[in-house]
Design a protein around this motif. Structure first.
Motif, PDB file in Angstrom:
ATOM      1  N   ASP A   1       0.819  -1.207   0.000  1.00  0.00           N
ATOM      2  CA  ASP A   1       0.000   0.000   0.000  1.00  0.00           C
ATOM      3  C   ASP A   1       0.858   1.264   0.000  1.00  0.00           C
ATOM      4  O   ASP A   1       0.478   2.290   0.573  1.00  0.00           O
ATOM      5  CB  ASP A   1      -0.937  -0.008   1.214  1.00  0.00           C
ATOM      6  CG  ASP A   1      -2.328   0.543   0.891  1.00  0.00           C
ATOM      7  OD1 ASP A   1      -2.526   0.980  -0.250  1.00  0.00           O
ATOM      8  OD2 ASP A   1      -3.196   0.540   1.778  1.00  0.00           O
TER       9      ASP A   1
ATOM     10  N   ASN B   1      -5.679  -1.557   2.573  1.00  0.00           N
ATOM     11  CA  ASN B   1      -6.891  -0.743   2.687  1.00  0.00           C
ATOM     12  C   ASN B   1      -6.606   0.558   3.425  1.00  0.00           C
ATOM     13  O   ASN B   1      -7.480   1.087   4.139  1.00  0.00           O
ATOM     14  CB  ASN B   1      -8.008  -1.496   3.393  1.00  0.00           C
ATOM     15  CG  ASN B   1      -8.501  -2.729   2.641  1.00  0.00           C
ATOM     16  OD1 ASN B   1      -9.055  -3.628   3.242  1.00  0.00           O
ATOM     17  ND2 ASN B   1      -8.291  -2.796   1.342  1.00  0.00           N
TER      18      ASN B   1
ATOM     19  N   PHE C   1     -17.642  -2.588  -2.715  1.00  0.00           N
ATOM     20  CA  PHE C   1     -16.264  -2.313  -3.128  1.00  0.00           C
ATOM     21  C   PHE C   1     -16.141  -0.975  -3.846  1.00  0.00           C
ATOM     22  O   PHE C   1     -15.101  -0.315  -3.755  1.00  0.00           O
ATOM     23  CB  PHE C   1     -15.729  -3.451  -3.999  1.00  0.00           C
ATOM     24  CG  PHE C   1     -15.314  -4.651  -3.196  1.00  0.00           C
ATOM     25  CD1 PHE C   1     -14.212  -4.592  -2.361  1.00  0.00           C
ATOM     26  CD2 PHE C   1     -16.040  -5.831  -3.246  1.00  0.00           C
ATOM     27  CE1 PHE C   1     -13.831  -5.677  -1.598  1.00  0.00           C
ATOM     28  CE2 PHE C   1     -15.669  -6.923  -2.490  1.00  0.00           C
ATOM     29  CZ  PHE C   1     -14.560  -6.854  -1.662  1.00  0.00           C
ATOM     30  N   GLN C   2     -17.177  -0.542  -4.538  1.00  0.00           N
ATOM     31  CA  GLN C   2     -17.150   0.788  -5.138  1.00  0.00           C
ATOM     32  C   GLN C   2     -17.072   1.862  -4.059  1.00  0.00           C
ATOM     33  O   GLN C   2     -16.293   2.816  -4.168  1.00  0.00           O
ATOM     34  CB  GLN C   2     -18.391   0.997  -6.006  1.00  0.00           C
ATOM     35  CG  GLN C   2     -18.358   0.251  -7.333  1.00  0.00           C
ATOM     36  CD  GLN C   2     -19.603   0.485  -8.163  1.00  0.00           C
ATOM     37  OE1 GLN C   2     -20.536   1.171  -7.742  1.00  0.00           O
ATOM     38  NE2 GLN C   2     -19.631  -0.106  -9.343  1.00  0.00           N
TER      39      GLN C   2
ATOM     40  N   SER D   1     -13.553   1.685  -2.369  1.00  0.00           N
ATOM     41  CA  SER D   1     -12.510   2.249  -3.244  1.00  0.00           C
ATOM     42  C   SER D   1     -12.583   3.766  -3.289  1.00  0.00           C
ATOM     43  O   SER D   1     -11.553   4.448  -3.267  1.00  0.00           O
ATOM     44  CB  SER D   1     -12.641   1.670  -4.662  1.00  0.00           C
ATOM     45  OG  SER D   1     -12.416   0.276  -4.660  1.00  0.00           O
TER      46      SER D   1
ATOM     47  N   ALA E   1      -9.610   6.227  -2.048  1.00  0.00           N
ATOM     48  CA  ALA E   1      -9.032   7.152  -3.022  1.00  0.00           C
ATOM     49  C   ALA E   1      -9.086   8.588  -2.509  1.00  0.00           C
ATOM     50  O   ALA E   1      -8.131   9.356  -2.684  1.00  0.00           O
ATOM     51  CB  ALA E   1      -9.764   7.031  -4.356  1.00  0.00           C
TER      52      ALA E   1
END
Length: 286
Positions: free
Chosen positions: A53, A91, A225-226, A229, A233
């Motif tokens: 990460d 994550n 998951f959308q 994410s 971000a």
């Protein structure tokens, strides 16, 4: 891939490649190399967990008092070595220890949780981390540090495809990320793969499709998951912006830079006094 050695076997220890980089140890010094074997930077530490990460845990100090922090891909210590242990980021989170219990930090080094947990299972997967309390029971937290699975299990696996195997009173079941027991903890063994549960009880094996229990799980997983994410971000962007601001501040506090700014401000009609490289009251006001 044909088995050709592209990086010689000349190191005392190596990490896995991640983010195109690996940490290798040679002659008591750790180096970061790229996929061609070129050294990107060197770092003086006792051990490292390699990159994940975008950050790598490094342990500094001596063997009797190791302290863990995190470096970025430029070899800059971006999270101070204030912990007795630390695991890799995933994550946008990493479990860290104060020597007695575990807590969680984000990539800015901010505490997401206090040091509340006596045990953890690896690091975050699918935005979830199994954690253990002082009574030895297992539950799980999400990336916000919110406990979403209560401390009521004797064992808990990492999540995969939105599910985790759980143990209660010696029997196994399967739970989802909301803590629902999709398969009750009533089986000798349970497994999940490719959309099917395999259940063992009383010497009999039963295979059932997941849609029998979660009719809309595919769409629900996509939505989850959308959202995850997008959140990660946005966090990454905010951290990068904060780092850029910090660099600008460091540049602005450089004496030569301040002198140039003072000169330019004086020429523009402001009164900064003699350009001396010190950001005094007049300079800050201008």
């Amino acid at each position: 891939m044909n088995g050709t050695i592209i990086i010689p076997c000349e190191y005392d220890a190596v990490s896995y490649f991640n983010d195109g980089l690996a940490m290798v140890k040679q002659n008591e010094m750790w180096h970061c190399i790229d996929k061609t074997g070129n050294i990107v930077f060197s770092y003086d530490c006792i051990t490292t967990g390699g990159f994940s990460d975008g950050l790598a845990m490094v342990a500094v100090g001596d063997e009797s008092n190791l302290r863990a922090g995190y470096i970025d891909k430029n070899g800059v210590l971006v999270i101070p070595a204030d912990f007795s242990n630390g695991l890799g980021f995933s994550n946008g989170r990493a479990p860290v220890s104060d020597g007695t219990k575990w807590g969680v930090i984000d990539k800015a080094g901010t505490n997401i949780t206090d040091f509340d947990f006596t045990g953890i299972i690896g690091t975050f997967v699918e935005g979830m981390l199994p954690v253990q309390n002082e009574s030895g029971k297992w539950g799980a937290i999400d990336i916000n540090g919110t406990q979403v699975i209560p401390f009521e299990y004797d064992g808990l696996d990492n999540f995969s495809e939105g599910l985790a195997r759980a143990v209660k009173d010696g029997k196994l079941g399967i739970i989802d990320r909301n803590g629902n027991e999709i398969i009750p903890c009533d089986y000798v063994n349970v497994m999940y793969g490719e959309g099917y549960f395999t259940l063992l009880k009383d010497g009999e094996v039963t295979v059932k499709p997941r849609t029998d229990y979660q009719a809309n799980y595919i769409k629900e997983e996509e939505d989850y998951f959308q959202e995850l994410s997008a959140k990660l971000a946005a966090e990454e962007s905010a951290i990068e912006e904060a780092q850029r601001a910090k660099l600008m501040l460091m540049e602005y506090t450089d004496k030569e830079t301040i002198q140039s700014v003072q000169t330019a401000l004086n020429e523009a009609g402001y009164d900064c006094g003699t350009p001396d490289g010190i950001a005094g009251k007049n300079t800050q006001a201008a």
